[in-house]
Design a protein around this motif. Sequence first.
Motif, mmCIF file in Angstrom:
data_model
loop_
_atom_site.group_PDB
_atom_site.id
_atom_site.type_symbol
_atom_site.label_atom_id
_atom_site.label_comp_id
_atom_site.label_asym_id
_atom_site.label_seq_id
_atom_site.Cartn_x
_atom_site.Cartn_y
_atom_site.Cartn_z
ATOM 1 N N GLY A 38 -9.834 -1.460 -11.542
ATOM 2 C CA GLY A 38 -9.176 -2.723 -11.179
ATOM 3 C C GLY A 38 -7.698 -2.713 -11.537
ATOM 4 O O GLY A 38 -6.855 -3.184 -10.760
ATOM 5 N N ASP A 39 -7.374 -2.154 -12.715
ATOM 6 C CA ASP A 39 -5.962 -2.040 -13.118
ATOM 7 C C ASP A 39 -5.185 -1.149 -12.154
ATOM 8 O O ASP A 39 -4.020 -1.412 -11.860
ATOM 9 N N ALA A 40 -5.826 -0.076 -11.665
ATOM 10 C CA ALA A 40 -5.172 0.821 -10.700
ATOM 11 C C ALA A 40 -4.859 0.073 -9.405
ATOM 12 O O ALA A 40 -3.745 0.177 -8.862
ATOM 13 N N PHE A 41 -5.818 -0.712 -8.913
ATOM 14 C CA PHE A 41 -5.577 -1.493 -7.693
ATOM 15 C C PHE A 41 -4.501 -2.554 -7.926
ATOM 16 O O PHE A 41 -3.713 -2.854 -7.033
ATOM 17 N N GLU A 42 -4.460 -3.123 -9.115
ATOM 18 C CA GLU A 42 -3.421 -4.110 -9.432
ATOM 19 C C GLU A 42 -2.038 -3.463 -9.432
ATOM 20 O O GLU A 42 -1.071 -4.043 -8.930
ATOM 21 N N LEU A 43 -1.944 -2.249 -9.989
ATOM 22 C CA LEU A 43 -0.676 -1.517 -9.969
ATOM 23 C C LEU A 43 -0.226 -1.268 -8.534
ATOM 24 O O LEU A 43 0.943 -1.461 -8.189
ATOM 25 N N VAL A 44 -1.143 -0.862 -7.685
ATOM 26 C CA VAL A 44 -0.820 -0.609 -6.277
ATOM 27 C C VAL A 44 -0.400 -1.905 -5.591
ATOM 28 O O VAL A 44 0.564 -1.930 -4.812
ATOM 29 N N SER A 45 -1.080 -3.006 -5.886
ATOM 30 C CA SER A 45 -0.773 -4.279 -5.212
ATOM 31 C C SER A 45 0.619 -4.800 -5.560
ATOM 32 O O SER A 45 1.196 -5.571 -4.796
ATOM 33 N N LYS A 46 1.194 -4.366 -6.685
ATOM 34 C CA LYS A 46 2.545 -4.803 -7.044
ATOM 35 C C LYS A 46 3.589 -4.277 -6.061
ATOM 36 O O LYS A 46 4.696 -4.781 -6.015
ATOM 37 N N HIS A 47 3.226 -3.271 -5.280
ATOM 38 C CA HIS A 47 4.153 -2.689 -4.307
ATOM 39 C C HIS A 47 4.026 -3.337 -2.926
ATOM 40 O O HIS A 47 4.803 -3.011 -2.027
ATOM 41 N N HIS A 48 3.079 -4.251 -2.754
ATOM 42 C CA HIS A 48 2.851 -4.871 -1.446
ATOM 43 C C HIS A 48 4.053 -5.654 -0.931
ATOM 44 O O HIS A 48 4.248 -5.759 0.269
ATOM 45 N N ILE A 49 4.853 -6.214 -1.826
ATOM 46 C CA ILE A 49 5.996 -7.030 -1.421
ATOM 47 C C ILE A 49 6.948 -6.216 -0.548
ATOM 48 O O ILE A 49 7.460 -6.698 0.448
ATOM 49 N N LYS A 50 7.174 -4.946 -0.925
ATOM 50 C CA LYS A 50 8.132 -4.095 -0.201
ATOM 51 C C LYS A 50 7.458 -3.109 0.753
ATOM 52 O O LYS A 50 8.121 -2.526 1.596
ATOM 53 N N ALA A 51 6.159 -2.911 0.614
ATOM 54 C CA ALA A 51 5.474 -1.868 1.391
ATOM 55 C C ALA A 51 5.364 -2.235 2.864
ATOM 56 O O ALA A 51 5.169 -3.397 3.224
ATOM 57 N N ASN A 52 5.494 -1.200 3.711
ATOM 58 C CA ASN A 52 5.262 -1.364 5.146
ATOM 59 C C ASN A 52 3.811 -1.057 5.484
ATOM 60 O O ASN A 52 3.252 -1.631 6.414
#
Length: 197
Positions: A106-120
């Motif tokens: 879950g922490d790994a997915f949370e880390l990835v989700s922090k990049h959603h703002i800028k991700a294409n």
Amino acid sequence: MRIVYLIIISTIGLIACRNNDDLLIKPRQYPRVDFPIKEYKTFDEADCDFSFDLPEYASVEKKDSYFDKSPVHPCWFDITYSPFNGKLHCSYYPVQGRDQLDELIGDAFELVSKHHIKANFREEILIQRGDVSGLLFDISGPVASPNIFFLTDSLNHFFIASLYFESKVNPDSMKVVHDFIRTDLIQLIESFEWAAE
């Protein structure tokens, strides 16, 4: 007076018609990148319960502190890609039960989700090879970390790594570097083995 006007207009015409290549704004270019030859050595540290292939041009820096605290486990380190001003932040956790493993994933997915703002775009690639499983996240766009992955044996071990560059995020100029280092990450994942217990 007409002759003076004619000379002035002719002079202006000649100046305006000269070659202005030196005055044109040149398109912006990116610096040339000299890539090292791909050769690998084995990463096999006493504090770590795993091994993998590491590029010869990369170095390992052990983390003795993490935000002024001791790491959870002595096997926390950075793989530094000096030629490219990049680092792969690596953390290992011994797993004690399914609840802790679920929390780490879950922490790994949370880390990835922090990049959603800028991700294409985000692609999730399943890793399943013997007792090594996990996910590789390829994140495209102007994000801080283009690659994050985690590996586990689903029982006792959890390893997570995220790639960062200490430079301005520009996907166009960094794509060739990302692609080059991504092949090293794939080699790391494919050669990754848990230590025999």
